[in-house]
Write a protein that holds these residues in place. Structure first.
Motif, mmCIF file in Angstrom:
data_model
loop_
_atom_site.group_PDB
_atom_site.id
_atom_site.type_symbol
_atom_site.label_atom_id
_atom_site.label_comp_id
_atom_site.label_asym_id
_atom_site.label_seq_id
_atom_site.Cartn_x
_atom_site.Cartn_y
_atom_site.Cartn_z
ATOM 1 N N THR A 37 -3.949 5.070 7.968
ATOM 2 C CA THR A 37 -5.236 4.504 8.385
ATOM 3 C C THR A 37 -6.372 5.507 8.205
ATOM 4 O OG1 THR A 37 -3.982 3.330 10.084
ATOM 5 C CG2 THR A 37 -6.379 3.334 10.311
ATOM 6 N N MET A 38 -6.223 6.671 8.808
ATOM 7 C CA MET A 38 -7.337 7.619 8.830
ATOM 8 C C MET A 38 -7.507 8.356 7.508
ATOM 9 S SD MET A 38 -8.701 6.972 11.596
ATOM 10 C CE MET A 38 -10.026 8.166 11.507
ATOM 11 N N GLY A 39 -6.400 8.840 6.945
ATOM 12 C CA GLY A 39 -6.487 9.585 5.686
ATOM 13 C C GLY A 39 -7.129 8.745 4.592
ATOM 14 N N VAL B 33 5.082 19.157 13.673
ATOM 15 C CA VAL B 33 5.006 18.668 12.283
ATOM 16 C C VAL B 33 3.710 19.175 11.642
ATOM 17 C CG1 VAL B 33 4.984 16.619 10.800
ATOM 18 C CG2 VAL B 33 6.352 16.606 12.890
ATOM 19 N N LYS B 34 2.610 19.083 12.383
ATOM 20 C CA LYS B 34 1.319 19.533 11.831
ATOM 21 C C LYS B 34 1.376 21.024 11.503
ATOM 22 C CE LYS B 34 -1.744 16.142 14.156
ATOM 23 N NZ LYS B 34 -2.208 15.182 13.181
ATOM 24 N N LYS B 35 1.938 21.814 12.421
ATOM 25 C CA LYS B 35 2.012 23.268 12.205
ATOM 26 C C LYS B 35 2.801 23.598 10.937
ATOM 27 C CE LYS B 35 1.704 25.634 16.641
ATOM 28 N NZ LYS B 35 2.490 26.323 17.661
ATOM 29 N N TYR C 259 -2.736 13.032 -0.392
ATOM 30 C CA TYR C 259 -1.302 13.330 -0.420
ATOM 31 C C TYR C 259 -0.556 12.653 0.720
ATOM 32 C CZ TYR C 259 2.824 16.063 0.927
ATOM 33 O OH TYR C 259 4.076 16.440 1.342
ATOM 34 N N ASP C 260 0.627 12.159 0.427
ATOM 35 C CA ASP C 260 1.504 11.626 1.471
ATOM 36 C C ASP C 260 2.950 11.853 1.028
ATOM 37 O OD1 ASP C 260 0.780 9.254 3.861
ATOM 38 O OD2 ASP C 260 2.873 9.665 3.378
ATOM 39 N N THR C 261 3.829 12.052 2.000
ATOM 40 C CA THR C 261 5.248 12.213 1.670
ATOM 41 C C THR C 261 5.858 10.865 1.298
ATOM 42 O OG1 THR C 261 5.550 12.109 4.062
ATOM 43 C CG2 THR C 261 5.880 14.257 3.028
ATOM 44 N N THR D 216 -6.722 15.546 14.201
ATOM 45 C CA THR D 216 -6.015 15.221 15.448
ATOM 46 C C THR D 216 -6.942 14.610 16.502
ATOM 47 O OG1 THR D 216 -4.684 16.095 17.265
ATOM 48 C CG2 THR D 216 -6.309 17.595 16.334
ATOM 49 N N SER D 217 -6.387 13.660 17.264
ATOM 50 C CA SER D 217 -7.181 13.012 18.305
ATOM 51 C C SER D 217 -7.131 13.807 19.599
ATOM 52 C CB SER D 217 -6.614 11.626 18.619
ATOM 53 O OG SER D 217 -6.481 10.871 17.468
ATOM 54 N N SER D 218 -6.070 14.584 19.778
ATOM 55 C CA SER D 218 -5.872 15.134 21.115
ATOM 56 C C SER D 218 -5.200 16.495 21.170
ATOM 57 C CB SER D 218 -5.016 14.150 21.925
ATOM 58 O OG SER D 218 -3.805 13.924 21.245
ATOM 59 N N VAL E 261 1.082 12.297 11.282
ATOM 60 C CA VAL E 261 1.558 11.936 12.614
ATOM 61 C C VAL E 261 1.064 12.946 13.683
ATOM 62 C CG1 VAL E 261 3.731 13.143 12.135
ATOM 63 C CG2 VAL E 261 3.710 11.351 13.844
ATOM 64 N N GLU E 262 0.744 12.399 14.868
ATOM 65 C CA GLU E 262 0.181 13.218 15.952
ATOM 66 C C GLU E 262 1.294 14.012 16.641
ATOM 67 O OE1 GLU E 262 -2.852 13.802 16.404
ATOM 68 O OE2 GLU E 262 -3.496 13.780 18.491
ATOM 69 N N ASN E 263 1.808 15.009 15.937
ATOM 70 C CA ASN E 263 2.901 15.815 16.467
ATOM 71 C C ASN E 263 2.630 17.275 16.102
ATOM 72 O OD1 ASN E 263 5.457 17.363 16.056
ATOM 73 N ND2 ASN E 263 6.399 15.493 16.832
HETATM 74 P P1 NAI Z 1 -0.862 6.543 10.251
HETATM 75 O O1 NAI Z 1 0.459 6.372 10.873
HETATM 76 O O2 NAI Z 1 -1.642 5.354 9.835
HETATM 77 O O3 NAI Z 1 -0.733 7.493 8.951
HETATM 78 C C1 NAI Z 1 -0.057 8.709 8.924
HETATM 79 C C2 NAI Z 1 0.396 8.977 7.501
HETATM 80 O O4 NAI Z 1 0.891 10.320 7.454
HETATM 81 C C3 NAI Z 1 1.539 8.060 7.025
HETATM 82 O O5 NAI Z 1 1.191 7.475 5.803
HETATM 83 C C4 NAI Z 1 2.739 9.010 6.866
HETATM 84 O O6 NAI Z 1 3.576 8.662 5.790
HETATM 85 C C5 NAI Z 1 2.043 10.332 6.622
HETATM 86 N N1 NAI Z 1 2.831 11.508 6.991
HETATM 87 C C6 NAI Z 1 3.607 11.676 8.090
HETATM 88 N N2 NAI Z 1 4.135 12.920 8.081
HETATM 89 C C7 NAI Z 1 3.686 13.520 6.952
HETATM 90 C C8 NAI Z 1 3.861 14.795 6.390
HETATM 91 N N3 NAI Z 1 4.635 15.710 6.981
HETATM 92 N N4 NAI Z 1 3.224 15.097 5.233
HETATM 93 C C9 NAI Z 1 2.437 14.178 4.625
HETATM 94 N N5 NAI Z 1 2.232 12.935 5.110
HETATM 95 C C10 NAI Z 1 2.845 12.621 6.263
HETATM 96 O O7 NAI Z 1 -1.689 7.459 11.277
HETATM 97 P P2 NAI Z 1 -3.275 7.482 11.532
HETATM 98 O O8 NAI Z 1 -3.624 6.414 12.492
HETATM 99 O O9 NAI Z 1 -3.973 7.560 10.223
HETATM 100 O O10 NAI Z 1 -3.419 8.870 12.321
HETATM 101 C C11 NAI Z 1 -3.348 10.114 11.652
HETATM 102 C C12 NAI Z 1 -3.960 11.198 12.518
HETATM 103 O O11 NAI Z 1 -5.325 10.868 12.804
HETATM 104 C C13 NAI Z 1 -3.287 11.433 13.869
HETATM 105 O O12 NAI Z 1 -3.356 12.783 14.170
HETATM 106 C C14 NAI Z 1 -4.142 10.599 14.815
HETATM 107 O O13 NAI Z 1 -4.071 11.071 16.136
HETATM 108 C C15 NAI Z 1 -5.525 10.809 14.214
HETATM 109 N N6 NAI Z 1 -6.511 9.764 14.492
HETATM 110 C C16 NAI Z 1 -6.147 8.438 14.501
HETATM 111 C C17 NAI Z 1 -7.115 7.464 14.757
HETATM 112 C C18 NAI Z 1 -6.752 6.005 14.752
HETATM 113 O O14 NAI Z 1 -7.578 5.188 15.229
HETATM 114 N N7 NAI Z 1 -5.605 5.598 14.241
HETATM 115 C C19 NAI Z 1 -8.517 7.822 15.032
HETATM 116 C C20 NAI Z 1 -8.802 9.232 14.913
HETATM 117 C C21 NAI Z 1 -7.817 10.152 14.699
#
Ligand code: NAI
Length: 291
Positions: free
Chosen positions: A12-14, A95-97, A31-33, A117-119, A90-92
């Motif tokens: 969503t966000m990327g 994993v982020k580190k 980039y995505d895995t 990150t949101s939090s 992912v908000e972990n």
């Molecule tokens: P999402 O679940 O829609 O997308 C995450 C993407 O990251 C997935 O496509 C997944 O395949 C990929 N991914 C997971 N581990 C990976 C890795 N090790 N290397 C590369 N790609 C990887 O999540 P979303 O909603 O886009 O959230 C992402 C971040 O943005 C989180 O930290 C979240 O807290 C933050 N955020 C989310 C908001 C929201 O409304 N959804 C708003 C603002 C911030």
């Protein structure tokens, strides 16, 4: 101005952030895995762009230009020429580190390494890097192309130069920057916790159902979306994790206590719009009117 931008995570966000950067002329590597996520992101952008053409907001040339500015990659190494990278996975924390450590081995010494990150604490994410002063939080809101506000969060390790350069560039992307301190939930997500939490408690106490709570807050409170619509829009998994992180980070302050209802929804896969079901039904066969 920064030209080469790397984005990690095409969810969503990327995807939204990639669109913002590509629109202002940056060359983006997304980039995505998960290659399916990359395909989905590309297809979603095509749809958005086609709609913008239909509405007359952009023409075909502009559409092609924006789309051509994004390259979809499945190796982190491909981000090596980025001047700025923004992580939206992912908000972990662990994993982020890990991703940040690997990324730092590919990019130049000058590359700004940011997290959406949101939090999570930017200081702890930054601690994974050899050069933590290059790390910063850039927190976009959903949907990134539409939401004006971006929180920029320097960690205690972040250099002033990185803060200035980040702020300037994000402003040049047409966004309004609020510089926030590195505290749990920053500004908006902290204020928003009671909005969701109290609504869930009202539901759990049997005072009103989802639709009534949403209706009340929209028609009386003046909110554009009700709390349950918004949680379905954000994703119950993402929203729950943020609440849990903020709760723990404030030393279990009951003001931020997460809700069992949301936890169960998240565990059941009732994530909201993205899974077709959340507090409301978004499936094609849904008979119930959407909120
Ligand atoms: P999402 O679940 O829609 O997308 C995450 C993407 O990251 C997935 O496509 C997944 O395949 C990929 N991914 C997971 N581990 C990976 C890795 N090790 N290397 C590369 N790609 C990887 O999540 P979303 O909603 O886009 O959230 C992402 C971040 O943005 C989180 O930290 C979240 O807290 C933050 N955020 C989310 C908001 C929201 O409304 N959804 C708003 C603002 C911030």
């Amino acid at each position: 101005m920064i030209k080469h931008v790397g984005i990690i995570g095409s969810g969503t966000m990327g995807s939204g952030i990639a669109q913002v950067a590509a629109t202002v002329g940056c060359l983006v590597k997304l980039y995505d895995t998960n290659t399916e996520a990359l395909d989905k992101s590309k297809a979603a952008l095509e749809k958005i762009m086609a709609r913008l053409v239909e509405k007359g907001r952009i023409d075909e040339t502009e559409k092609t230009r924006i789309q051509d500015n994004i390259t979809y990659v499945d190796s982190l190494k491909d981000l090596s020429d980025s001047e700025l990278t923004i992580e939206a996975i992912v908000e972990n924390l662990d994993v982020k580190k890990k991703v940040f450590q690997e990324l730092e081995s590919y990019v130049s010494k000058k590359t700004i390494i940011a997290s959406n990150t949101s939090s999570l604490s930017i200081a702890s994410i930054a601690s994974a890097l050899k050069k933590p002063k290059r790390c910063i939080g850039i927190h976009f809101f959903n949907p990134a192309p539409l939401m004006k506000l971006v929180e920029v969060i320097p960690a205690i390790q972040t250099s002033d130069k990185v803060l200035r350069k980040t702020t300037m560039n994000i402003q040049n992307w047409g966004k309004t920057v609020a510089v926030a301190k590195d505290t749990p939930g920053f500004i908006v997500n902290r204020v928003a916790r009671p909005f969701y939490g109290e609504s869930l408690r009202i539901y759990e106490e049997g005072i009103a159902d989802f639709a009534t709570i949403d209706w009340s807050l929209k028609s009386i409170g003046g909110f554009r979306m009700g709390p349950f619509e918004l949680m379905d829009f954000i994703g119950n998994d993402v929203n729950y994790t943020v609440t849990e992180t903020v709760f723990k980070a404030f030393y279990y302050d009951p003001r931020y206590k997460p809700s069992f209802t949301q936890k169960r929804f998240s565990e059941a896969g009732y994530l909201g719009r993205k899974s077709g079901k959340g507090y409301y039904d978004y499936s094609e066969k849904a008979t119930k009117p959407e909120p």
